[in-house]
Design an enzyme around this catalytic site. Structure first.
Site, PDB file in Angstrom:
ATOM      1  N   SER A 128      33.897  41.716  41.091  1.00  0.00           N
ATOM      2  CA  SER A 128      34.760  41.130  42.123  1.00  0.00           C
ATOM      3  C   SER A 128      35.812  40.325  41.372  1.00  0.00           C
ATOM      4  CB  SER A 128      33.904  40.213  43.010  1.00  0.00           C
ATOM      5  OG  SER A 128      34.709  39.302  43.733  1.00  0.00           O
ATOM      6  N   TYR A 141      27.386  33.890  45.007  1.00  0.00           N
ATOM      7  CA  TYR A 141      28.084  35.181  44.917  1.00  0.00           C
ATOM      8  C   TYR A 141      28.848  35.280  43.600  1.00  0.00           C
ATOM      9  CZ  TYR A 141      30.849  39.243  46.328  1.00  0.00           C
ATOM     10  OH  TYR A 141      31.441  40.488  46.385  1.00  0.00           O
TER      11      TYR A 141
END
Ligand SMILES: NC(=O)c1ccc[n+]([C@@H]2O[C@H](COP(=O)([O-])OP(=O)(O)OC[C@H]3O[C@@H](n4cnc5c(N)ncnc54)[C@H](O)[C@@H]3O)[C@@H](O)[C@H]2O)c1
Length: 238
Positions: A128, A141
């Protein structure tokens, strides 16, 4: 555009019931690969919660039995997570790490003999932009996605001598079922990401799948150990 550049490849794609994983399975097939799909839900070849300790080993066995071998891994399964640090309990943090990181590690580890035997293996992990940055509420995350990038680099170093390339695609904000609730509940969040991208739009799953297919192809044969941002130019802007 569809091609035959992945003809002969035998790939496992996880998280293939939805979003980026579904688009990746479709794109790899369009380029000629055999694809064995896995997810915890949906119309896929192998249905399991991949956090079960033996799930990835069973997935590898099932894929090899179905396709006669295995040379390409694209572990897309993942969960989003947003929680402030205060009140962020251990179980929630560990679940995010388990789904987003540990399942990726186990799939790669359990597939190593097949990737080595293939001689030209490909692994594309899904990080990401938060593999490189942090933000409020993203400690679990972002930690999981930083770790996926670190895992990618180390596996690239270890498997390079066996002809395996390993890269990490780092998507920006992509319109998928994962992001749909946040974009719908907070239109300003959607607008923020649309405007942050140099290309002034959200990404679509195919924007990521097309880059993954390139990384699985022979065109990317001398590229390994890298994080590749596919974010519409969002992170180059302040
Ligand atoms: N959408 C984005 O903006 C974005 C941005 C950066 C990175 N990513 C990453 O891309 C990947 C795919 O995300 P997406 O947006 O397509 O999400 P998605 O929710 O559409 O798809 C994720 C899939 O993973 C599956 N999954 C979740 N936990 C699982 C488990 N324990 N076992 C098996 N399958 C499981 C889900 O069932 C789902 O089908 C994720 O790793 C995500 O972190 C997404």
């Amino acid at each position: 555009m569809a091609s035959d550049r992945l003809a002969g490849r035998r790939a496992v794609v996880t998280g293939a019931a939805s979003g980026i994983g579904a688009a990746t399975a479709a794109r790899l097939r369009a380029d000629g690969a055999q694809v064995f799909t896995a997810d915890v839900q949906g119309e896929v070849d192998f249905v399991a919660d991949l956090t079960a300790p033996d799930a990835n080993a069973r997935l590898v066995d099932a894929a090899v039995n179905a396709m006669g071998g295995l040379d390409t891994l694209v572990p897309c399964a993942g969960i989003s997570a947003f929680h402030p640090l205060e009140g962020h309990d251990d179980a929630y943090f560990l679940r995010v790490i388990e789904v987003n990181l540990v399942t990726v590690f186990r799939l790669i580890r359990d597939a190593v003999p097949h990737l080595k035997a293939a001689g030209n293996g490909r692994i594309v992990t899904i990080g990401s932009t938060t593999s490189s940055f942090g933000d409020e509420g993203l400690c679990a995350y972002s930690a999981s996605k930083h770790a996926v990038l670190g895992l990618t680099k180390s596996v690239a170093a270890e498997l390079g001598p066996f002809g395996v390339t390993v890269n990490c695609v780092q998507p920006g904000a992509i319109a998928t079922p994962m992001t749909a609730p946040a974009f719908s509940d907070m239109p300003e969040f959607r607008t923020f990401w649309e405007n942050k991208a140099a290309l002034r739009r959200l990404g679509q799953p195919a924007d990521i799948a097309d880059v993954i297919a390139f990384l699985c192809s022979d065109d990317a044969r001398f590229m390994s150990g890298h994080g590749v941002w596919v974010d519409g130019g969002a992170m180059v802007r302040h």
